[in-house]
Design a protein around this motif. Structure first.
Motif, PDB file in Angstrom:
ATOM      1  N   ASN A  91      27.965 -14.487  11.056  1.00 35.49           N
ATOM      2  CA  ASN A  91      27.613 -15.743  10.392  1.00 35.49           C
ATOM      3  C   ASN A  91      28.524 -16.888  10.796  1.00 35.49           C
ATOM      4  O   ASN A  91      28.168 -18.051  10.643  1.00 35.49           O
ATOM      5  N   SER A  92      29.682 -16.550  11.348  1.00 36.35           N
ATOM      6  CA  SER A  92      30.624 -17.570  11.815  1.00 36.35           C
ATOM      7  C   SER A  92      30.042 -18.435  12.922  1.00 36.35           C
ATOM      8  O   SER A  92      30.507 -19.553  13.162  1.00 36.35           O
ATOM      9  N   ALA A  93      28.990 -17.970  13.594  1.00 39.40           N
ATOM     10  CA  ALA A  93      28.349 -18.752  14.661  1.00 39.40           C
ATOM     11  C   ALA A  93      27.525 -19.905  14.098  1.00 39.40           C
ATOM     12  O   ALA A  93      27.031 -20.747  14.858  1.00 39.40           O
ATOM     13  N   GLY A  94      27.379 -19.970  12.777  1.00 40.10           N
ATOM     14  CA  GLY A  94      26.641 -21.063  12.147  1.00 40.10           C
ATOM     15  C   GLY A  94      25.147 -20.960  12.403  1.00 40.10           C
ATOM     16  O   GLY A  94      24.626 -19.933  12.818  1.00 40.10           O
ATOM     17  N   GLY A  95      24.466 -22.066  12.170  1.00 43.70           N
ATOM     18  CA  GLY A  95      23.028 -22.126  12.375  1.00 43.70           C
ATOM     19  C   GLY A  95      22.684 -22.389  13.830  1.00 43.70           C
ATOM     20  O   GLY A  95      23.560 -22.469  14.693  1.00 43.70           O
ATOM     21  N   HIS A  96      21.414 -22.544  14.075  1.00 44.47           N
ATOM     22  CA  HIS A  96      20.957 -22.841  15.434  1.00 44.47           C
ATOM     23  C   HIS A  96      21.472 -24.205  15.869  1.00 44.47           C
ATOM     24  O   HIS A  96      21.611 -25.121  15.054  1.00 44.47           O
ATOM     25  N   TRP A  97      21.722 -24.329  17.173  1.00 42.82           N
ATOM     26  CA  TRP A  97      22.140 -25.616  17.734  1.00 42.82           C
ATOM     27  C   TRP A  97      21.012 -26.609  17.481  1.00 42.82           C
ATOM     28  O   TRP A  97      19.890 -26.427  17.939  1.00 42.82           O
ATOM     29  N   ASN A  98      21.319 -27.666  16.732  1.00 41.11           N
ATOM     30  CA  ASN A  98      20.291 -28.600  16.278  1.00 41.11           C
ATOM     31  C   ASN A  98      20.843 -30.027  16.213  1.00 41.11           C
ATOM     32  O   ASN A  98      20.867 -30.652  15.143  1.00 41.11           O
ATOM     33  N   PRO A  99      21.281 -30.574  17.331  1.00 42.64           N
ATOM     34  CA  PRO A  99      21.899 -31.905  17.298  1.00 42.64           C
ATOM     35  C   PRO A  99      20.921 -33.032  16.960  1.00 42.64           C
ATOM     36  O   PRO A  99      21.351 -34.127  16.610  1.00 42.64           O
ATOM     37  N   THR A 100      19.631 -32.783  17.033  1.00 46.98           N
ATOM     38  CA  THR A 100      18.642 -33.832  16.760  1.00 46.98           C
ATOM     39  C   THR A 100      18.079 -33.756  15.342  1.00 46.98           C
ATOM     40  O   THR A 100      17.193 -34.534  14.987  1.00 46.98           O
ATOM     41  N   GLY A 101      18.569 -32.825  14.521  1.00 49.02           N
ATOM     42  CA  GLY A 101      18.174 -32.739  13.125  1.00 49.02           C
ATOM     43  C   GLY A 101      16.724 -32.349  12.884  1.00 49.02           C
ATOM     44  O   GLY A 101      16.093 -32.844  11.953  1.00 49.02           O
ATOM     45  N   GLY A 111       9.540 -29.406  14.098  1.00 49.43           N
ATOM     46  CA  GLY A 111      10.537 -28.681  14.886  1.00 49.43           C
ATOM     47  C   GLY A 111      10.601 -29.220  16.282  1.00 49.43           C
ATOM     48  O   GLY A 111       9.914 -30.157  16.604  1.00 49.43           O
ATOM     49  N   MET A 112      11.408 -28.735  17.057  1.00 50.06           N
ATOM     50  CA  MET A 112      12.175 -27.514  16.987  1.00 50.06           C
ATOM     51  C   MET A 112      13.637 -27.786  17.257  1.00 50.06           C
ATOM     52  O   MET A 112      13.977 -28.820  17.821  1.00 50.06           O
ATOM     53  N   HIS A 113      14.506 -26.826  16.851  1.00 51.76           N
ATOM     54  CA  HIS A 113      15.923 -26.944  17.182  1.00 51.76           C
ATOM     55  C   HIS A 113      16.095 -26.833  18.698  1.00 51.76           C
ATOM     56  O   HIS A 113      15.317 -26.143  19.357  1.00 51.76           O
ATOM     57  N   MET A 114      17.141 -27.448  19.225  1.00 57.17           N
ATOM     58  CA  MET A 114      17.410 -27.270  20.657  1.00 57.17           C
ATOM     59  C   MET A 114      17.816 -25.827  20.954  1.00 57.17           C
ATOM     60  O   MET A 114      17.600 -25.325  22.053  1.00 57.17           O
ATOM     61  N   GLY A 115      18.364 -25.128  19.974  1.00 55.49           N
ATOM     62  CA  GLY A 115      18.784 -23.742  20.163  1.00 55.49           C
ATOM     63  C   GLY A 115      17.687 -22.718  19.971  1.00 55.49           C
ATOM     64  O   GLY A 115      17.920 -21.524  20.144  1.00 55.49           O
ATOM     65  N   ASP A 116      16.480 -23.151  19.615  1.00 57.53           N
ATOM     66  CA  ASP A 116      15.347 -22.231  19.471  1.00 57.53           C
ATOM     67  C   ASP A 116      14.857 -21.836  20.859  1.00 57.53           C
ATOM     68  O   ASP A 116      14.638 -22.687  21.712  1.00 57.53           O
ATOM     69  N   MET A 117      14.672 -20.538  21.064  1.00 55.58           N
ATOM     70  CA  MET A 117      14.199 -20.046  22.353  1.00 55.58           C
ATOM     71  C   MET A 117      13.135 -18.979  22.116  1.00 55.58           C
ATOM     72  O   MET A 117      12.966 -18.502  20.995  1.00 55.58           O
ATOM     73  N   SER A 165       9.254 -20.625  10.532  1.00 57.46           N
ATOM     74  CA  SER A 165       9.981 -20.642   9.262  1.00 57.46           C
ATOM     75  C   SER A 165      11.361 -21.258   9.441  1.00 57.46           C
ATOM     76  O   SER A 165      12.121 -20.849  10.313  1.00 57.46           O
ATOM     77  N   ASP A 166      11.663 -22.231   8.611  1.00 59.00           N
ATOM     78  CA  ASP A 166      12.958 -22.900   8.655  1.00 59.00           C
ATOM     79  C   ASP A 166      13.902 -22.173   7.701  1.00 59.00           C
ATOM     80  O   ASP A 166      13.484 -21.800   6.609  1.00 59.00           O
ATOM     81  N   PRO A 167      15.144 -21.883   8.031  1.00 58.48           N
ATOM     82  CA  PRO A 167      15.871 -22.433   9.162  1.00 58.48           C
ATOM     83  C   PRO A 167      15.976 -21.522  10.378  1.00 58.48           C
ATOM     84  O   PRO A 167      16.438 -21.958  11.417  1.00 58.48           O
ATOM     85  N   GLY A 172      15.796 -11.976  10.921  1.00 58.45           N
ATOM     86  CA  GLY A 172      16.640 -10.862  10.511  1.00 58.45           C
ATOM     87  C   GLY A 172      18.102 -11.066  10.864  1.00 58.45           C
ATOM     88  O   GLY A 172      18.531 -12.154  11.275  1.00 58.45           O
ATOM     89  N   GLY A 173      18.870  -9.987  10.713  1.00 59.70           N
ATOM     90  CA  GLY A 173      20.305 -10.030  10.937  1.00 59.70           C
ATOM     91  C   GLY A 173      20.675 -10.305  12.390  1.00 59.70           C
ATOM     92  O   GLY A 173      19.852 -10.219  13.299  1.00 59.70           O
ATOM     93  N   ARG A 174      21.922 -10.627  12.564  1.00 58.85           N
ATOM     94  CA  ARG A 174      22.469 -10.929  13.893  1.00 58.85           C
ATOM     95  C   ARG A 174      23.106  -9.645  14.426  1.00 58.85           C
ATOM     96  O   ARG A 174      24.078  -9.155  13.881  1.00 58.85           O
ATOM     97  N   ILE A 175      22.529  -9.111  15.499  1.00 60.98           N
ATOM     98  CA  ILE A 175      22.984  -7.810  16.011  1.00 60.98           C
ATOM     99  C   ILE A 175      23.906  -7.921  17.222  1.00 60.98           C
ATOM    100  O   ILE A 175      24.557  -6.945  17.586  1.00 60.98           O
ATOM    101  N   ALA A 176      23.953  -9.089  17.858  1.00 63.14           N
ATOM    102  CA  ALA A 176      24.864  -9.306  18.982  1.00 63.14           C
ATOM    103  C   ALA A 176      25.201 -10.784  19.055  1.00 63.14           C
ATOM    104  O   ALA A 176      24.377 -11.638  18.718  1.00 63.14           O
TER     105      ALA A 176
END
Length: 183
Positions: A91-101, A111-117, A165-167, A172-176
């Motif tokens: 969780n320390s990695a925070g949310g998705h990279w989203n500089p444009t809000g 949408g979409m976040h810049m970090g969405d792939m 679905s936002d955010p 699911g969980g972060r596995i790597a």
């Protein structure tokens, strides 16, 4: 008359030198590559789960992810806004990279976040690959560089991203997780 061959040879050498400079410049500018960053993807126990490379090109950030040791099936892969990967939940990695809000997901009208792939499919042997271009993204320059003061990370999630679905797309969980560092 003896000077004519010398003058001719010198002008040919100058011409060839100019062509070589122009050719090598065209090769360099044709590739468009300006910078790159890499991340070693790790599970919560510290074992390797692959790697990620982000390369800045003229059209944006080219992201390549190679996963190993993940469960077979479809997994979300995102660029997250903070360059820390503290286990067990990352969780320390925070949310998705989203500089444009923006909102999350390519299917979200807001949408979409810049970090969405796109999602990555892992084979029965636990390996998978994903490549994507983040249009307009930069590593260190511009109004919203990926590698800002607190860095960035690449995260593989346990499940597929529903792309709306936002955010986080119910991924699911972060596995790597892997911290991007300039290389």
């Amino acid at each position: 008359m003896k000077n004519v061959p010398l003058v001719f040879a010198l002008s040919m050498a100058a011409s060839l030198s100019a062509c070589a400079s122009a050719d090598s410049g065209a090769v360099n500018s044709g590739s468009g590559s300006t910078a790159s960053a890499r991340a070693a993807l790790l599970a919560a126990d510290g074992s390797s789960r692959g790697d990620a490379t982000v390369t800045e090109m003229a059209d944006g950030l080219h992201v390549a992810v190679r996963a190993t040791g993940v469960s077979p099936g479809v997994h979300a892969v995102h660029v997250h806004m903070t360059g820390t990967c503290t286990p067990p939940d990352f969780n320390s990695a925070g949310g998705h990279w989203n500089p444009t809000g923006r909102q999350h997901g390519r299917d979200n009208p807001a949408g979409m976040h810049m970090g969405d792939m796109p999602n990555m499919t892992a084979a029965a042997d636990g390996t998978g690959t994903m490549e994507y271009v983040i249009p307009g993204g930069t590593l260190r320059s511009g109004a919203h560089p990926l590698l800002d003061a607190d860095g960035a990370a690449v995260v593989i999630h346990a499940q597929a991203d529903d792309n709306k679905s936002d955010p986080a797309g119910n991924a699911g969980g972060r596995i790597a997780c892997g911290i991007l560092s300039a290389g």
